[in-house]
Design a protein around this motif. Structure first.
Motif, PDB file in Angstrom:
ATOM      1  N   ALA A  13       2.840   1.909  -6.006  1.00 50.97           N
ATOM      2  CA  ALA A  13       1.437   1.511  -6.133  1.00 50.97           C
ATOM      3  C   ALA A  13       0.740   2.341  -7.207  1.00 50.97           C
ATOM      4  N   PHE A  14      -0.242   1.731  -7.881  1.00 49.64           N
ATOM      5  CA  PHE A  14      -1.014   2.435  -8.904  1.00 49.64           C
ATOM      6  C   PHE A  14      -1.926   3.480  -8.261  1.00 49.64           C
ATOM      7  N   VAL A  15      -1.796   4.707  -8.711  1.00 51.49           N
ATOM      8  CA  VAL A  15      -2.661   5.805  -8.273  1.00 51.49           C
ATOM      9  C   VAL A  15      -3.176   6.502  -9.524  1.00 51.49           C
ATOM     10  N   GLN A  16      -4.487   6.778  -9.574  1.00 54.36           N
ATOM     11  CA  GLN A  16      -5.047   7.437 -10.755  1.00 54.36           C
ATOM     12  C   GLN A  16      -6.156   8.401 -10.348  1.00 54.36           C
ATOM     13  N   PRO A  17      -6.407   9.430 -11.150  1.00 56.77           N
ATOM     14  CA  PRO A  17      -7.553  10.302 -10.883  1.00 56.77           C
ATOM     15  C   PRO A  17      -8.859   9.536 -11.025  1.00 56.77           C
ATOM     16  N   HIS A  18      -9.850   9.924 -10.243  1.00 58.70           N
ATOM     17  CA  HIS A  18     -11.170   9.309 -10.354  1.00 58.70           C
ATOM     18  C   HIS A  18     -11.701   9.522 -11.769  1.00 58.70           C
ATOM     19  N   PRO A  19     -12.299   8.481 -12.383  1.00 57.65           N
ATOM     20  CA  PRO A  19     -12.757   8.610 -13.779  1.00 57.65           C
ATOM     21  C   PRO A  19     -13.783   9.709 -14.005  1.00 57.65           C
ATOM     22  N   SER A  20     -14.562  10.075 -12.975  1.00 60.06           N
ATOM     23  CA  SER A  20     -15.636  11.059 -13.205  1.00 60.06           C
ATOM     24  C   SER A  20     -15.720  12.157 -12.160  1.00 60.06           C
ATOM     25  N   LEU A  49       0.845  -1.193   0.000  1.00 60.40           N
ATOM     26  CA  LEU A  49       0.000   0.000   0.000  1.00 60.40           C
ATOM     27  C   LEU A  49       0.877   1.239   0.000  1.00 60.40           C
ATOM     28  N   ASP A  50       0.341   2.329  -0.581  1.00 61.38           N
ATOM     29  CA  ASP A  50       1.118   3.561  -0.616  1.00 61.38           C
ATOM     30  C   ASP A  50       0.944   4.317   0.708  1.00 61.38           C
ATOM     31  N   PRO A  51       1.746   5.351   0.955  1.00 58.14           N
ATOM     32  CA  PRO A  51       1.694   6.043   2.245  1.00 58.14           C
ATOM     33  C   PRO A  51       0.330   6.642   2.586  1.00 58.14           C
ATOM     34  N   VAL A  52      -0.423   7.105   1.581  1.00 59.67           N
ATOM     35  CA  VAL A  52      -1.745   7.678   1.859  1.00 59.67           C
ATOM     36  C   VAL A  52      -2.700   6.594   2.341  1.00 59.67           C
ATOM     37  N   SER A  53      -2.649   5.428   1.716  1.00 59.12           N
ATOM     38  CA  SER A  53      -3.478   4.320   2.174  1.00 59.12           C
ATOM     39  C   SER A  53      -3.127   3.934   3.605  1.00 59.12           C
ATOM     40  N   ALA A  54      -1.831   3.888   3.913  1.00 63.57           N
ATOM     41  CA  ALA A  54      -1.407   3.545   5.275  1.00 63.57           C
ATOM     42  C   ALA A  54      -1.894   4.597   6.272  1.00 63.57           C
ATOM     43  N   ARG A  55      -1.831   5.860   5.885  1.00 66.30           N
ATOM     44  CA  ARG A  55      -2.299   6.930   6.778  1.00 66.30           C
ATOM     45  C   ARG A  55      -3.796   6.793   7.054  1.00 66.30           C
TER      46      ARG A  55
END
Length: 440
Positions: free
Chosen positions: A334-341, A287-293
């Motif tokens: 980790a894969f992070v992407q903008p929300h599609p909508s 998991l990336d640091p934001v997920s861990a936080r």
């Protein structure tokens, strides 16, 4: 080339082994997704592709043999056999290099030489880690997508955001292209349909990481209500993706759908339902640091450790907890992407892996004597070759520092593990990992 061909001022650096130690440290410091891969050597002289076969189990027998049929030579029994499944591992050649001009960098020759080795090592480690990540996620994204364009009227062709997981179906354990004779059941919206094939778009417009947009062709017309943009499209053998509030697909996630201990426990439960073996006693959670936080802010997670003697271990040292059955491994890959909508929201994807989720194949010929003779400067570190070439230009000024790796990653399937052999098993083709999608 031998060390004796290098300038005298440079020979002590190589003889003392500084370069090899620097390269190895960089590799170890960057291991992430690659750490969950089972390592196998690909033998010399068998080609670039290796097909491995996994034997399945036979269904349980819970019905006694009727006395009336227990006669003749077969005792009333019908022979049965166990199933098989196959997965393919393809090796490729990856490499990069750096040049060092000893004249123009004469003032700092030793430190720049070491720095080049360090940078090459970090690049190699990160490259292999991303190859491992891509192979892992490509399979575990499979069979989970959404309708991209609303149908104007009922029709048998539906445009979707990602066709991974809809291109092949397992026939006798072998991945076979979906066709009229090898169909796949998919659920579009609220109803099941029979898939006959999938075609890739000429221009890829998928919003999923490494996704492939395309069109699914069904055996019957899809209703407009099912074929509405944003509706979920799920294969019968889709991989597990856990989302907060049981959201059907990535575009359905809303602000507030953050990572919770409940989602992690759901992912662990899916792996245990499929009897996926652990990695040294627990499952790896990348998991990336934001997920861990977000996890450490979850009320259930905090309450679990309130006043517990294990709190210091989890919050300060290890990110490991035996109760949850997880080993938390923070990663920046980790894969992070903008929300599609929804503007301003990001989609994050922790993934929980068990043993065998990935297979890494390292080509055994990388260190062969005809490739790396005794008088050459080639070091194999964690499966990666570090090559230092003496100056062979006309002025004997330019040294080349390179690395290369010959190998590949694949994700083995577990289609022979099903409810007939393990009652709690799911129908997912790939069972050894569970992805979590959340807002962050």
């Amino acid at each position: 080339m031998g060390i004796q061909n290098f300038p005298a001022a440079l020979q002590p650096i190589i003889q003392q082994g500084f370069l090899e130690r620097e390269f190895e440290q960089a590799l170890q410091s960057r291991l992430g997704y690659r750490a969950c891969a089972d390592r196998e050597d690909i033998a010399v002289g068998i080609g670039e592709t290796l097909t491995k076969t996994r034997a399945g189990l036979k269904p349980s027998v819970t019905t006694p043999v009727p006395p009336a049929t227990n006669t003749n030579l077969d005792n009333g029994l019908t022979p049965s056999t166990w199933g098989i499944e196959q997965y393919t591992l393809t090796i490729n050649h990856y490499a990069a290099t750096t040049d060092l001009n000893m004249v123009t960098s004469r003032v700092g020759i030793a430190s720049q030489f070491l720095q080049n080795a360090h940078v090459n090592g970090e690049q190699a480690a990160r490259s292999l880690d991303e190859l491992a990540r891509n192979a892992l996620f490509n399979s575990y994204f499979g069979g989970n997508t959404r309708v991209r364009t609303t149908l104007g009227s009922p029709g048998a062709a539906v445009a979707v955001d990602d066709i991974r997981g809809f291109l092949t179906v397992f026939v006798n354990g072998v991945q076979t292209p979906v066709s009229t004779s090898n169909t796949l059941t998919v659920t579009i919206g609220a109803n099941p349909y029979t898939l006959l094939g999938a075609v890739t778009d000429t221009t890829n417009v998928s919003t999923a990481p490494n996704g492939i947009s395309g069109v699914l062709t069904l055996s019957s017309a899809v209703s407009v209500s099912d074929g509405t943009a944003g509706n979920s499209v799920t294969s019968a053998i889709a991989s597990v993706i856990v989302r907060p509030s049981q959201r059907g697909n990535t575009s359905s996630l809303l602000a507030g759908d953050t990572l919770t201990m409940s989602a992690l426990l759901d992912a662990v439960a899916k792996l245990r339902m499929n009897a996926v073996p652990e990695i040294d006693g627990v499952y790896n959670c990348y998991l990336d640091p934001v997920s861990a936080r977000q996890l450490f802010a979850d009320p259930d997670f905090r309450q679990l450790f309130q006043g517990a003697t294990s709190a210091n271990q989890v919050f300060r040292q290890g990110m490991v907890n035996d109760f949850l059955g997880l080993r938390f491994i923070p990663t920046t890959e980790a894969f992070v992407q903008p929300h599609p909508s929804l503007a301003g929201l990001m989609i994050r994807r922790p993934i929980v892996c068990g043993q065998g989720a990935l297979i890494e194949g390292d080509f055994a010929g990388m260190a062969a004597e005809d490739i790396a003779p005794a008088d050459s400067i080639v070091s194999i570190v964690d499966g990666v070759a570090m090559v230092t070439r003496e100056p062979i230009d006309r002025l004997q000024q330019i040294i080349a520092q390179s690395w290369y790796w010959i190998g590949g990653f694949c994700t083995p399937s577990d289609t022979t593990t099903n409810p007939s052999t393990i009652p709690t098993a799911t129908n997912a083709a790939f069972k050894r990992a569970a992805m979590i999608e959340h807002i962050g």
